[in-house]
Design an enzyme around this catalytic site. Structure first.
Site, PDB file in Angstrom:
ATOM      1  N   HIS A   1       0.789  -1.399   0.136  1.00 31.09           N
ATOM      2  CA  HIS A   1       0.061  -0.190   0.018  1.00 31.09           C
ATOM      3  C   HIS A   1       0.906   1.359   0.025  1.00 31.09           C
ATOM      4  CE1 HIS A   1      -3.069   2.941   1.334  1.00 31.09           C
ATOM      5  NE2 HIS A   1      -3.773   2.053   0.821  1.00 31.09           N
TER       6      HIS A   1
ATOM      7  N   ASP B   1      -7.936  -5.075  -0.138  1.00 34.52           N
ATOM      8  CA  ASP B   1      -8.434  -6.158  -1.304  1.00 34.52           C
ATOM      9  C   ASP B   1      -7.923  -7.640  -0.900  1.00 34.52           C
ATOM     10  OD1 ASP B   1      -9.674  -4.244  -2.478  1.00 34.52           O
ATOM     11  OD2 ASP B   1      -7.914  -3.510  -3.381  1.00 34.52           O
TER      12      ASP B   1
END
Ligand code: CMC
Length: 428
Positions: free
Chosen positions: A307, A364
């Site tokens: 991320h 996700d």
């Protein structure tokens, strides 16, 4: 005393103020850089070091794994609030009173129809069309049926536009799935709550009475809350930058949907399940895929890992992992892909490559496993993300317009040819 930053270029010194946020974040304010230095600019591809705005909506601390909407922690909101309350909180800044929530809900229901002619637009798409492309197009098409830009100086006009899109977006999202499944379009039932109605619009059958399932609806509600905002990510920045040209709310949202579609952003949830499936088909050898992800000659990335901001853990992933196990347990589903996901995460979290680069499972990584358990087709996963992100996009668009932000227009450093005289075709 207020902090200042000094920049020295060729012996000339320039001072810039340092602004401090309410969570003590510091940012060098370079608004006067070009005028002070005679046109020197900054270069920061991917905006890894650049703050595009000051915002009061979402705070996240990537080192500590903190995510808060308007000051409320994501953990508390996911446990105690429902999606409509969170949407109101994000957009208007405060948790709604019972009266405000009731009005918001009723006003949304009042707008929860879509012009019948929109069905003809949907008809024009092939069944195989990806739902994200269809959703982006339909959101854009909504403008034709609701012309006129929002008067942002009118609170009422802004409220009406917000209620309209909150109402119509789930109808369009559900239609994209029904089209693929050859099911007649459904307008839902205004007697149901927002999330329950979304589920009905997606799954009802023409010859069967719709029966709500509390486990399914609670799980959906939580997933939507976890996706509702994430400060200046790719799709949100897109919504803000499109809106900064004073393009309308629906046009800005349509652009945001396209940005979300990419596999490095919201499209990762679909890519994760496809990756896990491929690993399963290939015999479940997680080590092989870890090696591929580490190999710089191989373009394969471990989808659902890493991320831009979280460098410790993604608090949403933590909640979703626990939720995935709970939902699968409650629904009595055994999904071998969950075991592959857990195995993959375990190996990656102990591997030096991932540890050194601070790569952790993101939101996700596990969300697709729940969506699958809820019967949602893989190609609809990113649409579910968009449904959750809608209030965040609206809140950010509204904030950008109310703060009267200037049009987004970055600079560049030109690296092409310098001047050369034109040559006619015969001379080339
Ligand atoms: N698998 C393997 N290596 C990775 C991965 C990954 N998933 N993510 C980053 N790296 C490596 C990358 O190769 C680079 O290595 P090196 O320093 O040796 O060149 C280093 O880690 C830093 O990566 P980066 O690409 O510079 O980081 P970024 O901040 O630009 O990208 C990201 C962040 C999320 C796009 C990236 O981690 C990624 O592509 N992840 C997979 C896609 C994904 O799961 N996306 C969903 C993000 S969360 C939800 C959302 O925002 O929509």
């Amino acid at each position: 005393m207020s902090k200042k930053a000094t920049l020295e270029i060729d012996g000339n010194k320039y001072e810039f103020p340092i602004i401090e946020g309410t969570e003590k974040e510091l940012g060098i304010d370079i608004k006067t850089l070009r005028s002070a230095t005679g046109g020197i600019t900054t270069i920061d591809p991917g905006y890894k070091n650049t703050g595009s705005c000051e915002s009061g909506i979402t705070f996240l601390d990537g080192e500590k794994g903190i995510l808060r909407y308007r000051g409320y922690s994501i953990e508390e909101l996911a446990e105690k609030a429902d999606f409509l309350e969170v949407a109101y909180l994000l957009i208007f800044g405060e948790l709604p009173t019972a009266e405000q929530l009731d009005k918001f809900d009723k006003d949304i229901k009042e707008e929860s129809h879509v012009d019948e002619d929109m069905k003809r637009i949907l008809d024009g798409f092939p069944k195989s069309a990806h739902p994200m492309g269809v959703l982006s197009s339909l959101t854009s098409a909504l403008i034709a049926f609701n012309p006129g830009s929002v008067d942002v100086d009118s609170e009422e006009a802004m409220y009406n536009a917000i209620v309209k899109i909150m109402a119509k977006f789930p109808v369009l999202a559900a239609w994209t799935m029904r089209k693929r499944k050859s099911l007649p379009l459904d307008y839902g039932d205004n007697a149901l709550g927002y999330v329950e109605n979304l589920h009905k619009m997606m799954f009802s059958r023409p010859n069967k009475t719709y029966e709500a399932n509390k486990i399914v609806n609670d799980a959906l509600d939580k997933l939507l809350i976890l996706h509702a905002d994430h400060e200046q990510n790719c799709s949100t920045s897109t919504v803000r930058i499109v809106g900064s040209s004073h393009a309308g709310l629906f046009a800005s949202l349509s652009a945001g949907i396209s940005a979300l579609w990419g596999p490095l952003h919201g499209g990762a949830n679909q890519a994760v399940i496809e990756m896990l499936e491929a690993i399963k088909e290939d015999g479940g050898d997680t080590a092989k895929y870890i090696a591929k992800a580490k190999d710089k000659e191989d373009s394969f990335r471990l989808m659902g890992f890493g991320h831009r901001v979280y460098k410790n853990f993604d608090p949403r992933a933590k909640i979703i992992k626990a939720s995935a196990e709970e939902v699968l347990g409650d629904l009595g589903i055994e999904d071998p892909v969950l075991d592959i996901a857990k195995g993959l995460a375990k190996v990656a979290l102990e591997d030096e490559y991932f540890v050194k680069r601070k790569l952790y499972p993101n939101v996700d990584f596990y969300s697709g496993i729940i969506y699958r358990a809820l019967g949602i087709p893989t190609e609809m996963f990113t649409v579910m993300f968009a449904l959750g992100r809608l209030p965040g996009w609206i809140a950010q668009w509204r904030e950008m317009r109310l703060r009267k932000e200037p049009i987004g227009r970055p600079r560049q450093i030109y690296i092409g040819e310098t001047y050369r005289p034109f040559k006619s075709v015969s001379e080339r």
